[in-house]
Design a protein around this motif. Structure first.
Motif, mmCIF file in Angstrom:
data_model
loop_
_atom_site.group_PDB
_atom_site.id
_atom_site.type_symbol
_atom_site.label_atom_id
_atom_site.label_comp_id
_atom_site.label_asym_id
_atom_site.label_seq_id
_atom_site.Cartn_x
_atom_site.Cartn_y
_atom_site.Cartn_z
ATOM 1 N N PRO A 158 -5.963 27.502 -53.644
ATOM 2 C CA PRO A 158 -7.193 26.959 -54.235
ATOM 3 C C PRO A 158 -8.092 26.319 -53.193
ATOM 4 O O PRO A 158 -7.672 26.095 -52.043
ATOM 5 N N SER B 173 -9.705 23.186 -53.144
ATOM 6 C CA SER B 173 -9.439 21.807 -52.732
ATOM 7 C C SER B 173 -8.204 21.293 -53.460
ATOM 8 O O SER B 173 -8.101 21.416 -54.680
ATOM 9 N N TYR B 174 -7.307 20.764 -52.710
ATOM 10 C CA TYR B 174 -6.072 20.251 -53.271
ATOM 11 C C TYR B 174 -5.424 19.375 -52.213
ATOM 12 O O TYR B 174 -5.725 19.494 -51.016
ATOM 13 N N ALA B 175 -4.543 18.493 -52.655
ATOM 14 C CA ALA B 175 -3.772 17.681 -51.713
ATOM 15 C C ALA B 175 -2.304 18.015 -51.916
ATOM 16 O O ALA B 175 -1.801 17.937 -53.040
ATOM 17 N N LEU B 176 -1.645 18.424 -50.843
ATOM 18 C CA LEU B 176 -0.219 18.746 -50.946
ATOM 19 C C LEU B 176 0.560 17.460 -51.222
ATOM 20 O O LEU B 176 0.121 16.379 -50.842
#
Lengths: 256, 244
Positions: free
Chosen positions: B83, B85-88
């Motif tokens: 995707p 924008s995402y934060a792991l």
């Protein structure tokens, strides 16, 4: 249900800071309660005798341990472990990554809720195993069987807190609001857990409260039978399965 | 011949807004297909509909012959997705996270470990494999993001703005990885971006979205000729001007 995914999720949760916080809260309860019951005032012991038909130190200990420590603790731990079950992943955007895998939202939700229950169970049982020898030394007449029977039943009330917080996390759109609703409802229920003891006229009505079942060993100490333990576990299991089913229904058509 | 990705009148309406409006195009086996459009054009919604993460209001889409609504789990089994924008998860290490994702495919632990080791090598992440993701730079996190999208050895990769936030070297490396995946492994890549130079570098064919509608679809060079544009920038501006 993916056992490996569940195991990896439990391991990951155990490594989170929030789990360390939960363990710290449990450790505080284990260390603090024995001090609180060391020198009980006379009027407290008299109240114990009126409520539970026994005024021995162990009765006081189990009452305080269950109501003062564990009842409050499981509400907070439930929220800490399951309060952001899906909403946190949605906020960080990683939910799109996870749900792009061949795992339905329902299965994902159930595995994550179960994982939170497993972590709750580990913390809860570990806390009791550490507490038992400490309390056995400090509380005259300590009965290990009753203590662990109480733990076994109340553990399912702890699972109720996890399942309820998980449900709120998918039912209420904002994480902070979901946490607030969880705290309000669960603490209200905790407040009424001994209502049937404080006022016998409310005994039947109090049974709609899951926490009334969670404290069944304390309320039946004078005439405790296996049926009290198993019956309350079965009722709590029913409550928990109902909450999980509601949560699963809610995420069934979840869009990311 | 069956197309790998096939959209027919795909539409998604939010409230009264048509985020994606009757989009139709197809993508062939092994190609890196550019999916262009400004921010909010509907690229992300389209990609999410292709994975069954968002339901279409109308229209159909098929990936590798599977209907994206009725057979979304079969689609996801064959796809990798990154995707925009995402934060792991900051509390997991890179290796833990990749195993976590692999478990969602029910991969046997030894199979997962072999693949993860190969991916860590491929992206030069071996030294950082046991570090918590919370401390990763944007470029390293994006490599982990791409690695998780490849853990199931997908036949189709759906990438949403994969080069956003990367420095020039990181961008070059990522584009090279994608080129190799397409040429060496025959992976079909749907590459969504508004960075036109990346599209021009990688893709022979593109689809261009503007306010949810498809305004162009075809080979880049043919579109340039058709619209008398010498560069991608000029082509895109011309398409946007005509659509407005």
């Amino acid at each position: 249900m993916s056992a490996r995914f569940l195991w990896l999720d439990v391991r990951a949760t155990l490594g989170e800071r929030k789990t360390l916080l939960a363990a710290g809260l449990m450790a505080y309860a284990v260390l603090a309660v024995p001090f609180l019951v060391a020198k009980p005032p006379e009027h407290v012991m008299a109240a114990m005798g009126t409520w539970f038909g026994a005024s021995e130190p162990f009765t006081l200990f189990l009452y305080l341990w269950t109501d003062l420590a564990m009842n409050k603790l499981v509400v907070i731990l439930g929220l800490v472990l399951a309060g952001g079950l899906v909403t946190r992943e949605r906020e960080t955007g990683v939910l799109a990554v996870l749900l792009s895998k061949p795992m339905s939202p329902v299965r994902y939700y159930l595995v994550r809720a179960l994982s939170a229950c497993v972590v709750m169970g580990l913390l809860y049982v570990a806390g009791h195993l550490v507490a038992a020898p400490l309390v056995a030394r400090g509380v005259p007449g300590f009965r290990a069987g009753t203590f662990f029977a109480s733990m076994a039943v109340h553990l399912f009330a702890a699972f109720f807190c996890v399942c309820f917080s998980a449900l709120m996390s998918v039912l209420v759109p904002k994480r902070s609001l979901a946490a607030l609703v969880s705290l309000l409802v669960l603490f209200s229920l905790v407040g009424g857990s001994f209502a049937g003891i404080y006022n016998p006229a409310w005994r039947e009505a109090a049974l709609v409260n899951p926490f009334a079942h969670g404290v069944t060993v304390v309320t039946h100490m004078a005439e405790l039978r296996p049926g009290h333990v198993l019956g309350s576990i079965a009722v709590l299991l029913g409550f928990n399965l109902a909450l999980l089913a509601l949560g699963a229904a809610r995420v069934r058509h979840l869009e990311v | 011949m069956q197309h790998v990705i096939e959209l027919e009148g795909l539409t998604r309406v939010y409230g009264g807004v048509r985020a994606v409006d009757g989009v139709s195009f197809h993508v062939e086996q092994g190609e890196i297909f550019g999916f262009m459009g400004h921010n909010g054009a509907g690229k992300t919604t389209t990609l999410r509909m292709l994975l069954g993460l968002t339901r279409p209001t109308s229209g159909t889409a098929r990936v590798l012959g599977h209907d994206v609504v009725r057979e979304s789990l079969a689609v996801r089994r064959e796809c990798g997705f990154l995707p925009a924008s995402y934060a792991l998860p900051a509390h997991m290490t890179a290796r833990q996270f990749l195993h976590y994702v692999a478990a969602m495919f029910d991969l046997a632990p030894e199979v997962a470990e072999a693949r993860i080791q190969a991916l860590l090598q491929l992206f030069g992440l071996e030294a950082a494999a046991e570090r918590k993701l919370g401390g990763f730079s944007t470029g390293m996190a994006q490599k982990v993001g791409l690695a998780q999208a490849l853990v199931n050895e997908p036949r189709v990769l759906l990438l949403d703005e994969p080069t956003s936030g990367l420095d020039p070297l990181g961008r070059h490396e990522l584009l090279e990885h994608l080129r190799r995946l397409a040429t060496e492994r025959g992976v079909t890549v749907l590459f969504s971006s508004h960075i036109l130079s990346d599209i021009e570098t990688l893709c022979e064919r593109v689809a261009v979205l503007h306010r949810g509608r498809l305004v162009a679809f075809g080979p880049v060079e043919a579109l340039k000729r058709e619209h008398h544009s010498e560069s991608m920038d000029a082509l895109y501006l011309e398409l946007a001007r005509r659509a407005a």
